[in-house]
Scaffold this motif. Structure first.
Motif, mmCIF file in Angstrom:
data_model
loop_
_atom_site.group_PDB
_atom_site.id
_atom_site.type_symbol
_atom_site.label_atom_id
_atom_site.label_comp_id
_atom_site.label_asym_id
_atom_site.label_seq_id
_atom_site.Cartn_x
_atom_site.Cartn_y
_atom_site.Cartn_z
ATOM 1 N N THR A 81 -19.168 -17.700 82.228
ATOM 2 C CA THR A 81 -19.819 -17.001 83.334
ATOM 3 C C THR A 81 -19.335 -15.556 83.430
ATOM 4 O O THR A 81 -18.424 -15.131 82.704
ATOM 5 N N VAL A 85 -15.327 -17.863 83.642
ATOM 6 C CA VAL A 85 -15.103 -19.301 83.784
ATOM 7 C C VAL A 85 -15.905 -20.000 82.693
ATOM 8 O O VAL A 85 -17.121 -19.827 82.585
ATOM 9 N N MET A 87 -17.584 -23.143 81.076
ATOM 10 C CA MET A 87 -18.133 -24.437 81.468
ATOM 11 C C MET A 87 -19.063 -24.926 80.368
ATOM 12 O O MET A 87 -19.416 -24.178 79.444
ATOM 13 N N LEU A 131 -19.733 -18.026 88.842
ATOM 14 C CA LEU A 131 -19.669 -19.494 88.912
ATOM 15 C C LEU A 131 -20.510 -20.043 90.055
ATOM 16 O O LEU A 131 -21.309 -20.973 89.866
ATOM 17 N N THR A 134 -24.133 -19.802 89.354
ATOM 18 C CA THR A 134 -24.550 -20.769 88.330
ATOM 19 C C THR A 134 -24.769 -22.151 88.930
ATOM 20 O O THR A 134 -25.739 -22.849 88.586
ATOM 21 N N LEU A 135 -23.900 -22.537 89.846
ATOM 22 C CA LEU A 135 -23.986 -23.869 90.439
ATOM 23 C C LEU A 135 -25.142 -23.989 91.421
ATOM 24 O O LEU A 135 -25.627 -25.105 91.681
ATOM 25 N N PRO A 170 -18.047 -27.899 84.983
ATOM 26 C CA PRO A 170 -17.025 -26.849 85.071
ATOM 27 C C PRO A 170 -15.671 -27.376 84.595
ATOM 28 O O PRO A 170 -15.511 -28.589 84.349
ATOM 29 N N ILE A 174 -11.344 -26.589 88.347
ATOM 30 C CA ILE A 174 -12.395 -26.199 89.286
ATOM 31 C C ILE A 174 -13.079 -27.435 89.868
ATOM 32 O O ILE A 174 -13.446 -27.470 91.046
ATOM 33 N N GLN A 175 -13.214 -28.467 89.044
ATOM 34 C CA GLN A 175 -13.793 -29.711 89.566
ATOM 35 C C GLN A 175 -12.928 -30.290 90.673
ATOM 36 O O GLN A 175 -13.436 -30.743 91.710
#
Length: 312
Positions: A81, A85, A87, A131, A134-135, A170, A174-175
């Motif tokens: 990202t 980050v 992923m 991030l 993106t989510l 991710p 981060i999860q």
């Protein structure tokens, strides 16, 4: 005879071979399929659904192409990202072959080409997003990828109908942070719901108490009204009884006066009755007795009456 028999057999064999060749040249293309035909190694034509004939030995069906919409699920691809980050994202591509000729001669391995193009496009799009974006921007990413892939695959005779991000994975740290945040959010919502429930319960209790007090006040009001009405009725009845008693006494007195007038008593009798009344008054509980000035006359009258009685 033998030569004639051999000739007939040979003719039958030739007829059989010819029938086999003719039958092999008849092709039936099923629905939702297209056949790419080559003649001496070069593209000749494309057969659609139905009955077709080809030239023996010269023509051949180079490839059978399905015209149905197809789905390809690609393995997760690592992407980075904008805020660095890393992923993994796996995508699902829905595509359909629109030109069998371009599909056969445009690219060596169309599916592999779509997979590599999808990975490249995905990295470019995700590289411009952070991030959180993106989510929360799956629909935007899907739309951009579909538009890019559709343009890139058009020379291959392929139309990309839809692209979906199947999973966004991710990093583990981060999860964990996201799970903790979600748990905190769930607990916060739970506390809010509990507080709202307690607030509504308190309001309902207050409303119930208010209604109870109103009903109690109404009952007391009605009770007081009924008591007042009963007291008023009793007072009226008592007053009516007293009035009737007074009327009865007055009537009795009036009747007594009438009878007394009809009897026409003499003065001496009247004085005697007065003396009797005075005697009754003297026998009462009074501590003081006022003697009228005419008492002597009454006493003398009583003595005269006594004398008269003795003589009689």
């Amino acid at each position: 005879m033998l030569g004639a028999g051999l000739g007939a057999a040979f003719l039958m064999f030739l007829a059989f071979i010819l029938a086999v060749v003719v039958l092999s040249c008849i092709r039936i293309v099923p629905q939702a399929y297209a056949y790419v035909v080559e003649s001496l190694g070069t593209y000749k034509c494309t057969w659609s659904a139905g009955l077709h004939f080809k030239v023996p030995i010269i023509d051949k069906v180079a490839r059978k192409v399905t015209m149905k919409e197809q789905v390809v699920d690609f393995a997760p691809q690592p992407v980075i990202t904008k805020d660095n980050v890393t992923m993994r994202i796996d995508t699902v591509v829905f595509f359909q072959i629109t030109d069998p000729k371009l599909f056969c001669y445009g690219v060596e391995n169309p599916i592999m080409a779509i997979e590599n193009l999808t990975a490249t496009t995905l990295r470019n799009i995700i590289g411009d997003l952070e991030l959180d974006e993106t989510l929360t921007s799956r629909e935007t990413i899907n739309t951009k990828m579909r538009a890019t892939l559709d343009v890139a695959t058009d020379p291959w005779g392929i139309k990309v109908n839809r692209v979906e991000l199947k999973n966004i994975i991710p990093p583990a740290a981060i999860q964990d942070a996201m799970e903790k945040q979600m748990k905190a959010e769930r607990e916060r919502r739970e506390q809010i719901l509990i507080a709202e429930g307690e607030k509504k319960s308190a309001v309902l209790r207050a409303e119930g108490h208010k209604e109870s007090m109103i009903l109690q006040a109404e009952a007391e009001k009605q009770s007081a009204i009924l008591r007042a009405e009963a007291k008023k009725e009793a007072t009226i009845r008592e007053a009516e009884g007293q009035a009737e008693a007074i009327l009865a006494i007055q009537k009795a007195n009036a009747d007594g006066i009438i009878l007394l007038n009809e009897a026409a008593p003499s003065g001496e009798v009247l004085q005697l009755k007065s003396l009797e009344a005075f005697a009754k008054a003297a026998d009462g509980q009074a501590t003081k007795i006022i003697i009228p000035s005419e008492i002597q006359g009454i006493a003398g009258l009583a003595k005269s009456v006594t004398e008269i009685a003795k003589e009689n």
